[in-house]
Each structure stands twice: as structure tokens, then as C-alpha cells.
Design a protein around this motif. Structure first.
Motif, short mmCIF file in Angstrom:
data_model
loop_
_atom_site.label_atom_id
_atom_site.label_comp_id
_atom_site.label_asym_id
_atom_site.label_seq_id
_atom_site.Cartn_x
_atom_site.Cartn_y
_atom_site.Cartn_z
N ILE A 51 0.90 -1.15 -0.20
CA ILE A 51 -0.03 -0.07 0.11
C ILE A 51 0.84 1.18 -0.04
O ILE A 51 1.92 1.25 0.70
CB ILE A 51 -1.08 -0.21 1.14
N SER A 52 0.55 2.21 -0.86
CA SER A 52 1.47 3.57 -0.80
C SER A 52 0.91 4.45 0.17
O SER A 52 0.05 4.08 0.86
CB SER A 52 1.02 3.99 -2.33
N ASP A 54 -0.46 7.21 -0.17
CA ASP A 54 -1.90 7.58 -0.30
C ASP A 54 -2.93 6.76 -0.65
O ASP A 54 -3.88 7.03 -1.06
CB ASP A 54 -1.78 8.60 -1.48
N ASP A 56 -3.02 3.82 -2.45
CA ASP A 56 -2.86 2.63 -3.63
C ASP A 56 -2.54 1.25 -3.34
O ASP A 56 -1.69 1.20 -2.49
CB ASP A 56 -2.10 3.16 -5.01
N THR A 57 -2.70 0.28 -3.68
CA THR A 57 -2.55 -0.90 -3.53
C THR A 57 -1.91 -1.76 -4.68
O THR A 57 -2.32 -1.71 -5.84
CB THR A 57 -3.85 -1.82 -2.87
#
Length: 122
Positions: A51-52, A54, A56-57
Motif C-alpha cells: 500500500i502506498s 496515499d 494505492d494497492t
């Protein structure tokens, strides 16, 4: 000094579910990408979910559609919800700070925690 603590492991039957949690004790947590890794006996370590900063996965193909990674920035926690667990998911699961990119990117930035044992057996 301990910056990564995994919890939530256990033993389940095939088809069962578990949720792992990773407590990340760094002041810059909101800026980090975090990955979940696993290592089974006799196997190479693989990055299964990421997971970033912000939200995103990315998922490894072996867990796509079954695992969900999420983050709680208020508590410096990254979770891994594991559904429909199978015997081949048996491994020690670790978290670490990563470079987001692709799941094949294995670089990490923090000392490894002790991991969480996940055992799937009938």
C-alpha cells in the motif's frame, strides 16, 4: 528501537480468514509505502501485498482477490485481511517499509520484526 510489530497470526482451516496488523513506529508513517511479505519453509520471501502512502494497492497474483491491505494513518497501522486462506498461504508474515512500484520489488528500509505465523491446515 523496535519499529515493526506484526500481530494477528494464528491457525485456521482452509477457507478461513485472518487479519494481520502491522504497527509501524516511525514519525513519518504517513509518507511511507508499506508491504506485507511472507516466507514459507523452503521458499523465497515474496511480497504479497503493498500500500502506498496515499492508499494505492498492489497484490501478488497468488493472493489477488483474497487479501486486502489497508492503512490507518491515525494509528500507524497497516492491516492485511486474508480471506479464503489455503494451505499454501502457510508462512511467517512480515511487514516493512518499501518502494511501492511492483510486488517484485523486494527492497526494504527498516529492521525486520518477528513476524506473524499463519498456519492453514485441515
Amino acid at each position: 528501537q523496535v519499529q515493526l510489530v506484526e500481530s494477528g497470526g494464528g491457525s485456521v482451516q482452509p477457507g478461513g480468514s485472518l487479519t494481520l496488523s502491522c504497527k509501524v513506529s516511525v514519525t513519518y508513517f504517513r509518507l511511507t509505502a508499506i508491504g506485507w511479505f511472507r516466507q514459507a519453509p523452503g521458499a523465497l520471501r515474496e511480497r504479497v501485498a503493498s500500500i502506498s502512502h496515499d492508499g494505492d494497492t498492489l497484490y501478488h497474483d497468488s493472493v489477488k482477490g483474497r487479501f486486502t491491505i489497508s492503512r490507518d494513518n491515525d494509528n500507524n497501522i497497516v492491516n492485511l485481511r486474508m480471506n479464503n486462506l489455503q494451505i499454501e498461504d502457510t508462512a511467517v508474515y512480515y511487514c516493512n517499509q518499501i518502494i511501492f512500484r511492483d510486488t517484485s520489488e523486494l527492497r526494504t528500509f527498516l529492521p525486520w520484526g518477528l513476524g506473524a505465523q499463519v498456519t492453514v491446515a485441515s
